[in-house]
Design an enzyme around this catalytic site. Structure first.
Site, PDB file in Angstrom:
ATOM      1  N   ASP A 141       0.857  -1.178   0.000  1.00  0.00           N
ATOM      2  CA  ASP A 141       0.000   0.000   0.000  1.00  0.00           C
ATOM      3  C   ASP A 141       0.896   1.232   0.000  1.00  0.00           C
ATOM      4  OD1 ASP A 141      -2.136  -1.723   0.301  1.00  0.00           O
ATOM      5  OD2 ASP A 141      -2.521  -1.191   2.393  1.00  0.00           O
TER       6      ASP A 141
ATOM      7  N   LYS B  90      -7.486   2.289  -2.469  1.00  0.00           N
ATOM      8  CA  LYS B  90      -7.926   1.886  -1.131  1.00  0.00           C
ATOM      9  C   LYS B  90      -8.496   3.103  -0.421  1.00  0.00           C
ATOM     10  CE  LYS B  90      -6.006  -0.049   3.181  1.00  0.00           C
ATOM     11  NZ  LYS B  90      -4.799  -0.637   3.804  1.00  0.00           N
TER      12      LYS B  90
ATOM     13  N   LYS C  82     -10.418  -1.219  -2.643  1.00  0.00           N
ATOM     14  CA  LYS C  82     -10.410  -1.844  -1.322  1.00  0.00           C
ATOM     15  C   LYS C  82     -11.054  -0.902  -0.313  1.00  0.00           C
ATOM     16  CE  LYS C  82      -7.281  -3.494   2.290  1.00  0.00           C
ATOM     17  NZ  LYS C  82      -5.867  -3.782   2.633  1.00  0.00           N
TER      18      LYS C  82
END
Length: 227
Positions: free
Chosen positions: A97, A160, A189
């Site tokens: 990430d 995300k 996500k």
């Protein structure tokens, strides 16, 4: 996947569990690995310094070892983010990430925010999947839309919603905005405040394809979803 088709097995393969709080230590990382293996979760994430501990615990499994870059603020200088990404690759990370520079986004400096993301993606060179964290709890709808577009223009293929550190739950509206910006292809996500199967089904309907969920809650929800 239709929200109505959600089973425990299918849910586990959509869920990342994590131990990424400042206080998490070796025992927490080892417990995370046990839960990940027992539940067959798709990924387990730890802070970078703990990746060398987690990675060997997951060898031979179908659970990826993940870790973040620029976490949790996103405000690290770009060369630091690039170096951190390179270090994680060398340490065996299987997915990553990166927190977008939210201060730049809120300042309207989208080109600079995009260059920051692009530099990390270039350093990774496609070696592992990279999710770009937009931190939805700090952005209004226009800023979220702009951030998503800037990340995608920089080459992101996965977005995300948040780090989980802001105390703001991801909503279907957040996901809808991101999905509208991304189109049908990129992964989205949902992470932060996901606590029920009802929420998960609503987020899937809005366009989410993956989830970051507290480990204890994830274990409970997989059991609730059943076979």
């Amino acid at each position: 996947m239709s929200p109505d088709e959600l089973t425990g097995r299918a849910l586990a393969r959509m869920v990342d569990i994590s131990a990424v709080q400042a206080q998490h230590g070796r025992a927490d990382v080892e417990a995370l690995a046990r839960h990940a293996l027992e539940g067959d979760f798709v990924a387990a994430h730890v802070l970078p310094s703990w990746l060398p501990v987690l990675r060997p615990l997951l060898v031979g499994s179908t659970t990826n070892a993940g870790s973040p870059v620029g976490f949790p603020s996103g405000g690290s200088a770009t060369p630091i983010k690039v170096a951190e990404a390179g270090w994680l690759i060398e340490a065996g990370v299987q997915e990553m990430d990166v927190v977008m520079n939210i201060g730049l986004v809120r300042s309207g400096e989208l080109a600079a925010a995009g260059r920051d993301v692009a530099a990390v993606l270039s350093a990774v060179g496609g070696a592992v999947p990279v999710k770009v964290i937009l931190e939805v709890g700090l952005l209004d709808e226009r800023q979220l839309r702009d951030a998503a577009r800037a990340a995608l223009d920089a080459g992101a293929t996965s977005l995300k919603t948040g780090t989980g550190w802001q105390g703001v739950a991801t909503t279907p509206r957040h996901v809808e905005i991101m999905r509208a910006a991304a189109g049908p292809g990129p992964e989205i996500k949902a992470s932060g405040g996901v606590r029920s199967l009802e929420q998960i089904r609503a987020l899937i309907a809005a366009g989410a394809t993956r989830f970051g969920i507290n480990t204890a809650v994830a274990v409970r929800l997989v059991a609730e979803a059943g076979a």
